[in-house]
Design a protein around this motif. Structure first.
Motif, mmCIF file in Angstrom:
data_model
loop_
_atom_site.group_PDB
_atom_site.id
_atom_site.type_symbol
_atom_site.label_atom_id
_atom_site.label_comp_id
_atom_site.label_asym_id
_atom_site.label_seq_id
_atom_site.Cartn_x
_atom_site.Cartn_y
_atom_site.Cartn_z
ATOM 1 N N LYS A 95 0.965 -1.167 0.063
ATOM 2 C CA LYS A 95 0.201 -0.005 0.112
ATOM 3 C C LYS A 95 1.076 1.123 -0.059
ATOM 4 C CE LYS A 95 -4.035 -2.013 2.031
ATOM 5 N NZ LYS A 95 -4.805 -2.113 3.203
ATOM 6 N N MET A 96 0.339 2.201 -0.461
ATOM 7 C CA MET A 96 1.006 3.692 -0.652
ATOM 8 C C MET A 96 0.540 4.323 0.545
ATOM 9 S SD MET A 96 1.486 4.677 -4.412
ATOM 10 C CE MET A 96 0.134 5.399 -4.591
ATOM 11 N N ARG A 97 1.428 5.204 1.120
ATOM 12 C CA ARG A 97 1.380 5.970 2.425
ATOM 13 C C ARG A 97 1.973 7.171 2.139
ATOM 14 N NH1 ARG A 97 -2.153 3.283 2.951
ATOM 15 N NH2 ARG A 97 -3.070 1.911 4.584
ATOM 16 N N GLN A 98 1.632 8.148 2.836
ATOM 17 C CA GLN A 98 2.258 9.258 2.631
ATOM 18 C C GLN A 98 3.495 9.532 3.741
ATOM 19 O OE1 GLN A 98 -0.193 12.791 3.488
ATOM 20 N NE2 GLN A 98 1.519 14.444 2.911
ATOM 21 N N VAL A 99 4.620 10.051 3.468
ATOM 22 C CA VAL A 99 5.684 10.161 4.364
ATOM 23 C C VAL A 99 5.639 11.451 4.950
ATOM 24 C CG1 VAL A 99 8.102 10.259 4.439
ATOM 25 C CG2 VAL A 99 7.026 8.651 2.791
ATOM 26 N N LYS A 100 5.301 11.572 6.256
ATOM 27 C CA LYS A 100 4.990 12.862 6.913
ATOM 28 C C LYS A 100 6.276 13.435 7.382
ATOM 29 C CE LYS A 100 0.223 12.903 6.815
ATOM 30 N NZ LYS A 100 -0.932 12.493 7.315
ATOM 31 N N ASP A 101 7.220 12.669 7.737
ATOM 32 C CA ASP A 101 8.347 13.261 8.619
ATOM 33 C C ASP A 101 9.513 13.361 7.549
ATOM 34 O OD1 ASP A 101 8.690 10.590 8.268
ATOM 35 O OD2 ASP A 101 9.310 10.056 10.324
ATOM 36 N N GLY A 102 9.423 13.161 6.109
ATOM 37 C CA GLY A 102 10.363 13.399 5.352
ATOM 38 C C GLY A 102 11.496 12.023 5.033
ATOM 39 N N LEU A 103 12.351 12.238 4.373
ATOM 40 C CA LEU A 103 13.189 11.151 3.810
ATOM 41 C C LEU A 103 14.420 11.628 4.114
ATOM 42 C CD1 LEU A 103 11.804 10.124 0.334
ATOM 43 C CD2 LEU A 103 11.481 8.849 2.425
#
Ligand code: CU
Length: 168
Positions: A95-103
């Motif tokens: 599943k795709m999930r938004q990355v909220k704390d960045g990479l």
């Protein structure tokens, strides 16, 4: 002597380049005109599929600096909503999930946003067939904002994934 020194300089430059997987690297300049330790390479954007309005974008970021940095946000004039996404395996279903704390991009490392992995989603947008590039502004924790021109992959041949099957 002078010639030899020039040769050595050229040699050193070659070694540095090949240490970065042989790709062309140019340290990016941020919006305040400062040269950063980051190179943003191969930015692309896949236009929405027919009848859809979500585009997928990607690029690579190489950190030539001595400390880590973090990609925290992306924006573009073609959309009000641009998100960094990742894929998660939930009970065997990707599943795709938004990355909220960045990479994070560790010193000396490269991250790639592309099909099938971490990627950029550009929502509620349209890209005309004559548009060659789209601006993407990448916001980094330390390096600030860097704007690149993402090549529009009209042929769908960019490192792409099929959004129609990814719930977008
Ligand atoms: Cu996505």
């Amino acid at each position: 002597m002078f010639t030899k020194r020039l040769f050595m300089t050229a040699l050193t430059a070659t070694v540095i380049l090949s240490a970065c997987s042989g790709m062309h690297h140019e340290m990016a300049v941020n919006e305040t005109g400062e040269k950063t330790d980051l190179a943003v390479m191969n930015p692309f954007i896949l236009p929405p599929l027919p009848g859809r309005d979500t585009a997928l974008a990607g690029f690579e970021v190489h950190n030539m600096g001595k400390s880590s940095d973090r990609l925290i946000a992306i924006s573009s004039p073609i959309s009000q909503r641009v998100e960094i996404h990742t894929h998660l395996d939930e009970d065997g279903v990707m599943k795709m999930r938004q990355v909220k704390d960045g990479l994070e991009i560790k010193a000396g490392e490269t991250i790639a946003l592309k099909r099938g992995g971490d990627h950029v989603m550009v929502f509620k947008t349209a890209i005309s067939e004559t548009t060659a590039t789209v601006p993407l502004t990448l916001t980094f924790e330390k390096s600030g904002r860097i704007t690149v021109a993402a090549t529009v992959a009209h042929d769908g041949q960019a490192p792409a994934m099929d959004h129609s099957k990814m719930g977008h």
